[in-house]
Structures are given as C-alpha cells and as structure tokens.
Design a protein around this motif. Structure first.
Motif, PDB file in Angstrom:
ATOM      1  N   GLU A 153       0.818  -1.454  -0.055  1.00 20.77           N
ATOM      2  CA  GLU A 153      -0.148   0.135   0.170  1.00 20.77           C
ATOM      3  C   GLU A 153       0.782   1.052   0.096  1.00 20.77           C
ATOM      4  OE1 GLU A 153      -2.491  -0.515   3.310  1.00 20.77           O
ATOM      5  OE2 GLU A 153      -3.906  -2.114   2.249  1.00 20.77           O
ATOM      6  N   GLY A 154       1.999   0.921   0.696  1.00 21.33           N
ATOM      7  CA  GLY A 154       2.904   2.367   0.803  1.00 21.33           C
ATOM      8  C   GLY A 154       3.601   2.454  -0.552  1.00 21.33           C
ATOM      9  N   TYR A 155       3.919   1.464  -1.329  1.00 24.71           N
ATOM     10  CA  TYR A 155       4.509   1.834  -2.491  1.00 24.71           C
ATOM     11  C   TYR A 155       3.581   2.364  -3.446  1.00 24.71           C
ATOM     12  CZ  TYR A 155       8.541  -0.898  -1.042  1.00 24.71           C
ATOM     13  OH  TYR A 155       9.595  -1.538  -0.369  1.00 24.71           O
ATOM     14  N   ALA A 156       2.387   2.048  -3.481  1.00 25.65           N
ATOM     15  CA  ALA A 156       1.137   2.426  -4.383  1.00 25.65           C
ATOM     16  C   ALA A 156       0.951   3.851  -4.145  1.00 25.65           C
ATOM     17  CB  ALA A 156       0.055   1.649  -4.264  1.00 25.65           C
ATOM     18  N   SER A 157       0.966   4.303  -2.885  1.00 24.01           N
ATOM     19  CA  SER A 157       0.706   5.505  -2.456  1.00 24.01           C
ATOM     20  C   SER A 157       1.803   6.699  -2.835  1.00 24.01           C
ATOM     21  CB  SER A 157       0.385   5.731  -1.076  1.00 24.01           C
ATOM     22  OG  SER A 157       0.175   6.983  -0.488  1.00 24.01           O
ATOM     23  N   GLN A 158       3.007   5.966  -2.760  1.00 23.36           N
ATOM     24  CA  GLN A 158       4.338   6.935  -2.914  1.00 23.36           C
ATOM     25  C   GLN A 158       4.245   7.205  -4.467  1.00 23.36           C
ATOM     26  OE1 GLN A 158       5.672   8.577  -0.830  1.00 23.36           O
ATOM     27  NE2 GLN A 158       8.016   8.327  -1.094  1.00 23.36           N
ATOM     28  N   HIS A 159       3.975   6.131  -5.064  1.00 24.19           N
ATOM     29  CA  HIS A 159       3.977   6.311  -6.693  1.00 24.19           C
ATOM     30  C   HIS A 159       2.986   7.338  -7.216  1.00 24.19           C
ATOM     31  CE1 HIS A 159       2.733   5.068 -10.909  1.00 24.19           C
ATOM     32  NE2 HIS A 159       3.942   4.506 -11.046  1.00 24.19           N
ATOM     33  N   ARG A 160       1.521   7.293  -6.592  1.00 18.56           N
ATOM     34  CA  ARG A 160       0.644   8.438  -6.811  1.00 18.56           C
ATOM     35  C   ARG A 160       1.224   9.861  -6.356  1.00 18.56           C
ATOM     36  NH1 ARG A 160      -2.840   4.408  -4.738  1.00 18.56           N
ATOM     37  NH2 ARG A 160      -2.885   5.384  -2.756  1.00 18.56           N
ATOM     38  N   ALA A 161       1.883   9.940  -5.179  1.00 19.30           N
ATOM     39  CA  ALA A 161       2.447  11.093  -4.839  1.00 19.30           C
ATOM     40  C   ALA A 161       3.510  11.570  -5.716  1.00 19.30           C
ATOM     41  CB  ALA A 161       2.788  10.958  -3.320  1.00 19.30           C
ATOM     42  N   LEU A 162       4.466  10.577  -6.180  1.00 18.11           N
ATOM     43  CA  LEU A 162       5.551  11.180  -6.850  1.00 18.11           C
ATOM     44  C   LEU A 162       5.068  11.618  -8.466  1.00 18.11           C
ATOM     45  CD1 LEU A 162       8.607  11.362  -6.693  1.00 18.11           C
ATOM     46  CD2 LEU A 162       8.847   9.124  -7.715  1.00 18.11           C
ATOM     47  N   LYS A 163       4.136  11.032  -8.932  1.00 17.69           N
ATOM     48  CA  LYS A 163       3.515  11.360 -10.185  1.00 17.69           C
ATOM     49  C   LYS A 163       2.896  12.860 -10.076  1.00 17.69           C
ATOM     50  CE  LYS A 163       1.412   8.865 -13.256  1.00 17.69           C
ATOM     51  NZ  LYS A 163       0.662   8.026 -13.889  1.00 17.69           N
ATOM     52  N   LEU A 164       2.291  13.180  -8.778  1.00 15.65           N
ATOM     53  CA  LEU A 164       1.694  14.234  -8.717  1.00 15.65           C
ATOM     54  C   LEU A 164       2.709  15.490  -8.536  1.00 15.65           C
ATOM     55  CD1 LEU A 164      -0.838  15.874  -8.465  1.00 15.65           C
ATOM     56  CD2 LEU A 164      -0.792  15.249  -5.758  1.00 15.65           C
ATOM     57  N   LEU A 165       3.891  15.284  -7.712  1.00 16.71           N
ATOM     58  CA  LEU A 165       4.830  15.973  -7.533  1.00 16.71           C
ATOM     59  C   LEU A 165       5.378  16.751  -8.676  1.00 16.71           C
ATOM     60  CD1 LEU A 165       5.992  17.738  -4.990  1.00 16.71           C
ATOM     61  CD2 LEU A 165       7.513  15.780  -4.881  1.00 16.71           C
ATOM     62  N   LEU A 166       5.796  15.443  -9.468  1.00 19.87           N
ATOM     63  CA  LEU A 166       6.737  15.741 -10.631  1.00 19.87           C
ATOM     64  C   LEU A 166       5.961  15.818 -11.983  1.00 19.87           C
ATOM     65  CD1 LEU A 166      10.234  14.130  -9.248  1.00 19.87           C
ATOM     66  CD2 LEU A 166       9.354  16.744  -9.035  1.00 19.87           C
ATOM     67  N   SER A 167       4.813  15.913 -11.847  1.00 19.01           N
ATOM     68  CA  SER A 167       4.032  15.944 -13.104  1.00 19.01           C
ATOM     69  C   SER A 167       4.623  16.831 -14.175  1.00 19.01           C
ATOM     70  CB  SER A 167       2.473  16.280 -13.072  1.00 19.01           C
ATOM     71  OG  SER A 167       2.164  17.598 -12.457  1.00 19.01           O
ATOM     72  N   ASP A 168       5.282  17.680 -13.957  1.00 20.69           N
ATOM     73  CA  ASP A 168       5.827  18.820 -14.775  1.00 20.69           C
ATOM     74  C   ASP A 168       6.939  18.278 -15.665  1.00 20.69           C
ATOM     75  OD1 ASP A 168       5.845  21.268 -16.073  1.00 20.69           O
ATOM     76  OD2 ASP A 168       7.537  21.964 -14.871  1.00 20.69           O
ATOM     77  N   LEU A 169       7.379  17.160 -14.948  1.00 19.32           N
ATOM     78  CA  LEU A 169       8.543  16.528 -15.868  1.00 19.32           C
ATOM     79  C   LEU A 169       8.211  15.353 -16.444  1.00 19.32           C
ATOM     80  CD1 LEU A 169      11.327  16.645 -13.045  1.00 19.32           C
ATOM     81  CD2 LEU A 169      10.865  18.378 -14.979  1.00 19.32           C
ATOM     82  N   GLY A 170       6.879  14.746 -16.405  1.00 20.62           N
ATOM     83  CA  GLY A 170       6.661  13.597 -17.197  1.00 20.62           C
ATOM     84  C   GLY A 170       5.693  13.797 -18.498  1.00 20.62           C
ATOM     85  N   LEU A 171       6.889  13.770 -19.361  1.00 18.89           N
ATOM     86  CA  LEU A 171       6.286  13.956 -20.832  1.00 18.89           C
ATOM     87  C   LEU A 171       6.614  13.043 -21.669  1.00 18.89           C
ATOM     88  CD1 LEU A 171       8.189  17.443 -21.461  1.00 18.89           C
ATOM     89  CD2 LEU A 171       5.969  17.113 -20.588  1.00 18.89           C
ATOM     90  N   ALA A 172       7.452  11.997 -21.307  1.00 21.64           N
ATOM     91  CA  ALA A 172       7.512  10.623 -22.097  1.00 21.64           C
ATOM     92  C   ALA A 172       6.846   9.588 -21.593  1.00 21.64           C
ATOM     93  CB  ALA A 172       8.983  10.308 -22.299  1.00 21.64           C
ATOM     94  N   GLY A 173       6.689   8.617 -22.522  1.00 21.55           N
ATOM     95  CA  GLY A 173       5.929   7.642 -22.275  1.00 21.55           C
ATOM     96  C   GLY A 173       7.082   6.520 -21.506  1.00 21.55           C
ATOM     97  N   GLY A 174       6.281   5.566 -20.703  1.00 27.53           N
ATOM     98  CA  GLY A 174       7.068   4.690 -19.991  1.00 27.53           C
ATOM     99  C   GLY A 174       7.893   3.538 -20.643  1.00 27.53           C
ATOM    100  N   ALA A 175       8.797   2.950 -19.876  1.00 28.34           N
ATOM    101  CA  ALA A 175       9.532   1.932 -20.451  1.00 28.34           C
ATOM    102  C   ALA A 175       9.689   0.897 -19.380  1.00 28.34           C
ATOM    103  CB  ALA A 175      10.779   2.422 -20.972  1.00 28.34           C
ATOM    104  N   ASP A 176      10.199  -0.228 -19.591  1.00 26.64           N
ATOM    105  CA  ASP A 176      10.537  -1.144 -18.543  1.00 26.64           C
ATOM    106  C   ASP A 176      11.662  -0.451 -17.732  1.00 26.64           C
ATOM    107  OD1 ASP A 176      13.101  -2.474 -19.729  1.00 26.64           O
ATOM    108  OD2 ASP A 176      11.628  -3.142 -20.955  1.00 26.64           O
ATOM    109  N   LEU A 177      11.881  -1.257 -16.575  1.00 21.61           N
ATOM    110  CA  LEU A 177      12.882  -0.699 -15.655  1.00 21.61           C
ATOM    111  C   LEU A 177      14.094  -0.832 -16.112  1.00 21.61           C
ATOM    112  CD1 LEU A 177      13.776   0.294 -12.794  1.00 21.61           C
ATOM    113  CD2 LEU A 177      13.388  -2.018 -11.870  1.00 21.61           C
TER     114      LEU A 177
END
Length: 282
Positions: free
Chosen positions: A80-104
């Motif tokens: 649950e913590g990892y899921a919540s942190q994922h949402r928080a990090l996406k929100l906090l740095l959304s200004d940088l999220g311009l590219a599509g995802g790729a695998d790790l």
C-alpha cells in the motif's frame, strides 16, 4: 548564464547563447543544457516510478506466500505504501512527465551526464528529517551556523550550495540571517519540494523506515509542511554547484552543507568558485 557567464535578461534568456532558461514549478532551471537535463531527470523520474511499481508487485506476490500474520501485515503495509508513493511522486513531478514509460531494465541501462550516484530519491531520508520529524537536528544545524557568524552578523545575500531538501536555508532565512537567501540544488525532487513547502503548501509522502518498530509501520504516511510561509526573498534555483549561475561577488555569505564531502571533482575547484562568488570580506 551558466554557459557563457553573461548577464541574463529579466526573462532568463541569454542573447549571446540564444538560450531561454525555463522555470518549472516555480524553480528556474539555470543549467548549461536545460533540455538535456530535463530529459535526464525525466528518465530518472520514470525509473523511480517503475521501481515503485516493481516493489509494489513484489510485495503483493510475496503476500500470496506469506505464512504468518506478521509477514502479512508487513507486506500489506509495504504494498500500500509503494502504491501511495507512486501516486504522490507522479503528482509532485508531473511537470517532468513528458515521455511514455519503458521497462525498468531500459531505464537502468541509460547513460546520463548527471552524477551516477544522484538518483532522484537518493536523499529521501533528508526530506523527512527536514520537514517532518527532525526538529532537534534542524535546530542544531541552524545553531552551528549562527554560532559561527560574527555577533549581530546577518547578510544581504546568502547562497546555500547543495541545499538538499532546503530546511537549513529556510530556517536561516526565517531567522532573519539574510535579506535574500538562495537555495541551489540540482535534484528537481528536492527543489520542487522546497519551493512548494516554502510557499506554504503541504505535501503527502510515504516514508519507508530502515528499522520500523512494527510490521504495520513499514510504510508511514507523512504530511510535510513548513512552520510558516517563507519570508519574501527566499529563492530556489536548480543548477550545478560547479557552474553556479551568478556573477562574481554576488554574495556575502555562502554555505556548503553536506556538500564538500560528497561532491565529485577537486575540492580546490569548488573553493575557487566560492571565492569568486563571495564579496570582499564575505
């Protein structure tokens, strides 16, 4: 200008280099190649998100094999913590999220010009120390600075090189030790947090303690907030400490907290830069 050292225009553009330096989330990005730097940090942000997704999935997979109530509690807290942190990090740095995802694996294979040890979340523990539970350590750091200053000594301009999550720079400014305080840091996770918290916002993040006191506390929801909105004159700049975007003799006080012992390169070069930026007698 971090490229040619010429004075920038009021719009942060350099006529000589024909470069306009951007402002993201209220923070000027004064680096020699802002587009490349943004791309590199964007990749590291995406890598951090993929890592959180993988950790969440690993925890949920392990839950299927858990054979005790204690393990179940710990793994549920982590997932649950990892899921919540994922949402928080996406929100906090959304200004940088311009590219599509790729695998790790793809992101781990990227070669960048940023310091290789400088992951987006490399100093995450400092964030919680600065803005959540580290009051005693923060007060001790501020006292170390005030004790070192001449009696009654404040400054017109203070530069904090390698400001981290920004609490020391903020505390100094709130204490009235400088009319203008500039917190310089290269990590956009830290500069974005510092700017938002100094502006009076609150931020929700998840802390993953190294030694939780129980399985249920393996992931802790934290509310980060500054004691008060920063006074006028508190600035946050994203820049390279070895190419600080300031004219000679710009500051009468420069701090290098948690920097000299970790920076790559020759310390003498850093000291030379500091001497150039200091006013006579600074």
């Amino acid at each position: 200008c971090p490229r040619c050292d010429q004075l920038l225009g009021t719009d942060l553009s350099c006529p000589a280099c024909q470069v306009s330096y951007p402002v993201h989330e209220g923070v000027p990005w004064l680096v020699a190649d802002p587009k490349a730097t943004r791309f590199e940090w964007k990749n590291r942000w995406q890598m951090a998100l993929r890592d959180l997704e993988k950790r969440q999935q690993d925890s949920r997979d392990a839950l299927q094999r858990a054979q005790s109530a204690a393990a179940n509690t710990r793994l549920t807290s982590l997932a649950e913590g990892y899921a919540s942190q994922h949402r928080a990090l996406k929100l906090l740095l959304s200004d940088l999220g311009l590219a599509g995802g790729a695998d790790l694996t793809t992101y781990l294979a990227l070669k960048t010009r940023l310091p290789t040890q400088m992951g987006l979340m490399a100093y995450e523990a400092n964030v919680f120390r600065d803005w959540c539970w580290g009051a005693k350590e923060n007060a001790a750091a501020l006292k170390a600075i005030t004790d070192a200053l001449p009696e009654g000594g404040g400054s017109e301009g203070c530069l904090v090189l390698g400001a981290g999550a920004g609490r020391l720079a903020y505390d100094m400014h709130q204490q009235g030790l400088s009319r203008l305080t500039t917190a310089l840091e290269l990590n956009p996770y830290l500069t974005t947090l510092t700017r938002q918290l100094a502006d009076g916002d609150t931020v929700q993040l998840v802390e993953f303690p190294l030694a939780p006191d129980s399985g249920a506390h393996s992931a802790l929801q934290r509310t980060l907030a500054a004691p008060a909105r920063a006074r006028e004159g508190f600035e946050v700049v994203l820049a390279d400490v070895m190419r600080p975007p300031f004219a000679a003799s710009s500051f009468d006080l420069i701090l290098t907290p948690w920097l000299v012992d970790v920076i790559n390169g020759d310390t003498g070069d850093l000291l030379g830069l500091i001497n150039r930026l200091l006013r006579p007698g600074g």
